[in-house]
Design a protein around this motif. Structure first.
Motif, PDB file in Angstrom:
ATOM      1  N   THR A  26     -11.344  -0.555   9.391  1.00 53.37           N
ATOM      2  CA  THR A  26     -12.239  -1.124  10.387  1.00 53.37           C
ATOM      3  C   THR A  26     -12.820  -2.427   9.862  1.00 53.37           C
ATOM      4  OG1 THR A  26     -14.117  -0.626  11.841  1.00 53.37           O
ATOM      5  CG2 THR A  26     -14.268   0.153   9.572  1.00 53.37           C
ATOM      6  N   GLU A  27     -13.693  -3.032  10.646  1.00 51.45           N
ATOM      7  CA  GLU A  27     -14.386  -4.253  10.265  1.00 51.45           C
ATOM      8  C   GLU A  27     -15.850  -4.130  10.665  1.00 51.45           C
ATOM      9  OE1 GLU A  27     -13.554  -7.784  12.521  1.00 51.45           O
ATOM     10  OE2 GLU A  27     -13.294  -6.680  14.402  1.00 51.45           O
ATOM     11  N   GLU A  28     -16.651  -5.132  10.299  1.00 51.38           N
ATOM     12  CA  GLU A  28     -18.046  -5.184  10.732  1.00 51.38           C
ATOM     13  C   GLU A  28     -18.067  -5.775  12.136  1.00 51.38           C
ATOM     14  OE1 GLU A  28     -20.611  -3.893   8.668  1.00 51.38           O
ATOM     15  OE2 GLU A  28     -18.775  -3.205   7.679  1.00 51.38           O
ATOM     16  N   PHE A  29     -18.188  -4.902  13.128  1.00 47.46           N
ATOM     17  CA  PHE A  29     -18.097  -5.320  14.529  1.00 47.46           C
ATOM     18  C   PHE A  29     -19.099  -4.504  15.348  1.00 47.46           C
ATOM     19  CE2 PHE A  29     -15.374  -5.298  18.599  1.00 47.46           C
ATOM     20  CZ  PHE A  29     -15.836  -6.550  19.000  1.00 47.46           C
ATOM     21  N   ALA A  30     -20.375  -4.678  14.992  1.00 49.29           N
ATOM     22  CA  ALA A  30     -21.430  -3.930  15.666  1.00 49.29           C
ATOM     23  C   ALA A  30     -21.553  -4.371  17.131  1.00 49.29           C
ATOM     24  CB  ALA A  30     -22.755  -4.170  14.947  1.00 49.29           C
ATOM     25  N   LEU A  64     -13.189  -3.809   6.144  1.00 51.24           N
ATOM     26  CA  LEU A  64     -12.611  -5.014   5.557  1.00 51.24           C
ATOM     27  C   LEU A  64     -12.658  -6.146   6.582  1.00 51.24           C
ATOM     28  CD1 LEU A  64      -9.337  -3.326   4.207  1.00 51.24           C
ATOM     29  CD2 LEU A  64     -11.271  -4.046   2.786  1.00 51.24           C
ATOM     30  N   PRO A  65     -12.499  -7.393   6.149  1.00 53.01           N
ATOM     31  CA  PRO A  65     -12.272  -8.457   7.137  1.00 53.01           C
ATOM     32  C   PRO A  65     -11.077  -8.092   8.004  1.00 53.01           C
ATOM     33  CG  PRO A  65     -12.701  -9.399   4.984  1.00 53.01           C
ATOM     34  CD  PRO A  65     -12.558  -7.911   4.778  1.00 53.01           C
ATOM     35  N   TRP A  66     -11.116  -8.523   9.268  1.00 51.47           N
ATOM     36  CA  TRP A  66     -10.148  -8.022  10.249  1.00 51.47           C
ATOM     37  C   TRP A  66      -8.695  -8.185   9.820  1.00 51.47           C
ATOM     38  CZ3 TRP A  66      -9.876  -4.678  13.907  1.00 51.47           C
ATOM     39  CH2 TRP A  66      -8.783  -4.665  14.774  1.00 51.47           C
ATOM     40  N   LEU A  67      -8.308  -9.349   9.327  1.00 55.00           N
ATOM     41  CA  LEU A  67      -6.910  -9.562   8.973  1.00 55.00           C
ATOM     42  C   LEU A  67      -6.469  -8.640   7.842  1.00 55.00           C
ATOM     43  CD1 LEU A  67      -6.501 -13.440   9.254  1.00 55.00           C
ATOM     44  CD2 LEU A  67      -5.748 -11.672  10.858  1.00 55.00           C
ATOM     45  N   ARG A  68      -7.340  -8.399   6.868  1.00 53.94           N
ATOM     46  CA  ARG A  68      -7.005  -7.468   5.784  1.00 53.94           C
ATOM     47  C   ARG A  68      -6.893  -6.042   6.314  1.00 53.94           C
ATOM     48  NH1 ARG A  68     -10.789  -7.454   0.837  1.00 53.94           N
ATOM     49  NH2 ARG A  68      -9.356  -5.745   0.330  1.00 53.94           N
ATOM     50  N   ASN A  73      -3.449  -1.425   7.678  1.00 54.40           N
ATOM     51  CA  ASN A  73      -2.957  -0.487   8.685  1.00 54.40           C
ATOM     52  C   ASN A  73      -1.429  -0.562   8.799  1.00 54.40           C
ATOM     53  OD1 ASN A  73      -2.340  -0.600  12.058  1.00 54.40           O
ATOM     54  ND2 ASN A  73      -3.131   1.290  11.190  1.00 54.40           N
ATOM     55  N   GLN A  74      -0.887  -1.759   8.757  1.00 56.12           N
ATOM     56  CA  GLN A  74       0.567  -1.916   8.839  1.00 56.12           C
ATOM     57  C   GLN A  74       1.266  -1.346   7.613  1.00 56.12           C
ATOM     58  OE1 GLN A  74       1.500  -6.050   9.647  1.00 56.12           O
ATOM     59  NE2 GLN A  74       0.006  -6.148  11.306  1.00 56.12           N
ATOM     60  N   ALA A  75       0.573  -1.354   6.474  1.00 56.89           N
ATOM     61  CA  ALA A  75       1.186  -0.900   5.216  1.00 56.89           C
ATOM     62  C   ALA A  75       1.103   0.608   5.022  1.00 56.89           C
ATOM     63  CB  ALA A  75       0.514  -1.604   4.030  1.00 56.89           C
ATOM     64  N   HIS A  76       0.242   1.294   5.780  1.00 54.58           N
ATOM     65  CA  HIS A  76       0.045   2.735   5.595  1.00 54.58           C
ATOM     66  C   HIS A  76       0.345   3.472   6.906  1.00 54.58           C
ATOM     67  CE1 HIS A  76      -2.381   0.988   2.305  1.00 54.58           C
ATOM     68  NE2 HIS A  76      -1.997   2.074   1.646  1.00 54.58           N
ATOM     69  N   PRO A  77       1.447   4.211   6.960  1.00 51.52           N
ATOM     70  CA  PRO A  77       1.845   4.887   8.202  1.00 51.52           C
ATOM     71  C   PRO A  77       0.766   5.800   8.784  1.00 51.52           C
ATOM     72  CG  PRO A  77       3.652   4.890   6.648  1.00 51.52           C
ATOM     73  CD  PRO A  77       2.463   4.370   5.903  1.00 51.52           C
ATOM     74  N   ASN A  78       0.152   6.639   7.962  1.00 52.32           N
ATOM     75  CA  ASN A  78      -0.866   7.567   8.486  1.00 52.32           C
ATOM     76  C   ASN A  78      -2.239   6.905   8.478  1.00 52.32           C
ATOM     77  OD1 ASN A  78       0.871   9.687   9.068  1.00 52.32           O
ATOM     78  ND2 ASN A  78       0.718  10.545   7.011  1.00 52.32           N
ATOM     79  N   SER A  79      -2.369   5.904   9.352  1.00 55.44           N
ATOM     80  CA  SER A  79      -3.624   5.163   9.409  1.00 55.44           C
ATOM     81  C   SER A  79      -3.889   4.654  10.816  1.00 55.44           C
ATOM     82  CB  SER A  79      -3.603   3.984   8.433  1.00 55.44           C
ATOM     83  OG  SER A  79      -2.716   2.971   8.862  1.00 55.44           O
ATOM     84  N   LEU A  80      -5.151   4.333  11.058  1.00 59.50           N
ATOM     85  CA  LEU A  80      -5.563   3.756  12.329  1.00 59.50           C
ATOM     86  C   LEU A  80      -6.449   2.552  12.079  1.00 59.50           C
ATOM     87  CD1 LEU A  80      -8.688   5.363  13.662  1.00 59.50           C
ATOM     88  CD2 LEU A  80      -7.309   6.852  12.225  1.00 59.50           C
ATOM     89  N   LEU A  81      -6.559   1.711  13.102  1.00 58.40           N
ATOM     90  CA  LEU A  81      -7.303   0.457  13.039  1.00 58.40           C
ATOM     91  C   LEU A  81      -8.265   0.420  14.218  1.00 58.40           C
ATOM     92  CD1 LEU A  81      -7.442  -2.450  11.703  1.00 58.40           C
ATOM     93  CD2 LEU A  81      -5.726  -3.123  13.401  1.00 58.40           C
TER      94      LEU A  81
END
Length: 255
Positions: A26-30, A64-68, A73-81
């Motif tokens: 995730t990111e800081e997106f309050a 993390l910052p959004w791009l990171r 997320n792209q690098a880890h199959p069992n993940s969500l964004l």
């Protein structure tokens, strides 16, 4: 002689826990998702807490910052964004669960800027605008033929874009109104001065976006738990804590 069986037992337990865990980037997106004193807070994080309680799934969260976050997320199959705005450009990149808000993308201005009048996207190009780097707003504007030379995307986070708007370094900020209002309040600006100047696009909404190679069982358990929150009305109760009472019901069919 009992050491080996104990090690095997702990190893099995560890494997079971791992099998029940999803990485959640995730990111800081309050007010949708943010951290405070090491705690994950906001609308989306509260939804994740409830999904964990009802489904037994565990979430290993990282802000993390959004791009990171997107790259992880792209690098880890069992993940969500999250929070991820569903757009045609992103449609095939993820498996989707949601929405938990409409998340329309707009140009935002200060109310006292009566000189800013926008009736078309071409009109908007007369003014300087900003958007957070990698944000959905910039992708959408680029796809619509907007002159990207008029959009400053150097800000790594939306909070800086909001500061630039109040400092009148930008005439407009591109994004969603609710996070802009929240960021303004947090920075002690008069949030009542923010207003939508022009609707860039009505998006597919704000979603949890899964790596398409996610374990189907984990994805299905997550989706089922989310739909239970929606159908029971609990999702709207959570949303009202952050967005107020004047909200549209989220009890609608998935896109």
């Amino acid at each position: 002689m009992r050491v080996l069986p104990l090690l095997m037992l702990f190893g099995c337990a560890s494997s079971l826990i791992s099998a029940e865990t999803l990485k959640a980037y995730t990111e800081e997106f309050a007010p949708f998702n943010y951290t405070q004193q090491g705690q994950y807070l906001g609308l989306a994080n509260q939804i994740l807490d409830r999904i964990s309680q009802s489904s037994g799934l565990q979430f290993e969260r990282e802000s993390l910052p959004w791009l990171r976050a997107s790259n992880e997320n792209q690098a880890h199959p069992n993940s969500l964004l999250y929070t991820t705005v569903r757009t045609p450009q992103r449609e095939k990149q993820y498996l989707w669960v949601g929405p938990y808000d409409d998340c329309d993308v707009v140009f935002i201005k200060l109310k006292n800027r009566s000189d800013i009048q926008i009736n078309s996207l071409k009109d908007a190009e007369k003014y300087t605008a900003g958007a957070a780097r990698g944000a959905a707003a910039s992708q959408i504007l680029a796809s619509m033929g907007y002159n990207m030379a008029r959009l400053d995307t150097r800000s790594p986070e939306e909070a800086r874009t909001v500061r630039m708007l109040y400092a009148k370094r930008f005439d407009l900020s591109a994004g969603m109104l609710i996070p802009h209002v929240y960021s303004a309040k947090q920075q002690r600006y008069d949030a009542s001065q923010l207003t939508a100047a022009y609707t860039i696009t009505k998006t597919g909404g704000c979603f949890f976006a899964f790596n398409p190679q996610v374990n189907p069982n984990l994805y299905q358990r997550f989706n089922t738990a989310f739909e239970q929150l929606r159908s029971s009305g609990e999702l709207d109760k959570i949303r009202r804590q952050y967005l107020g009472n004047d909200i549209k019901s989220s009890n609608k069919a998935k896109p």
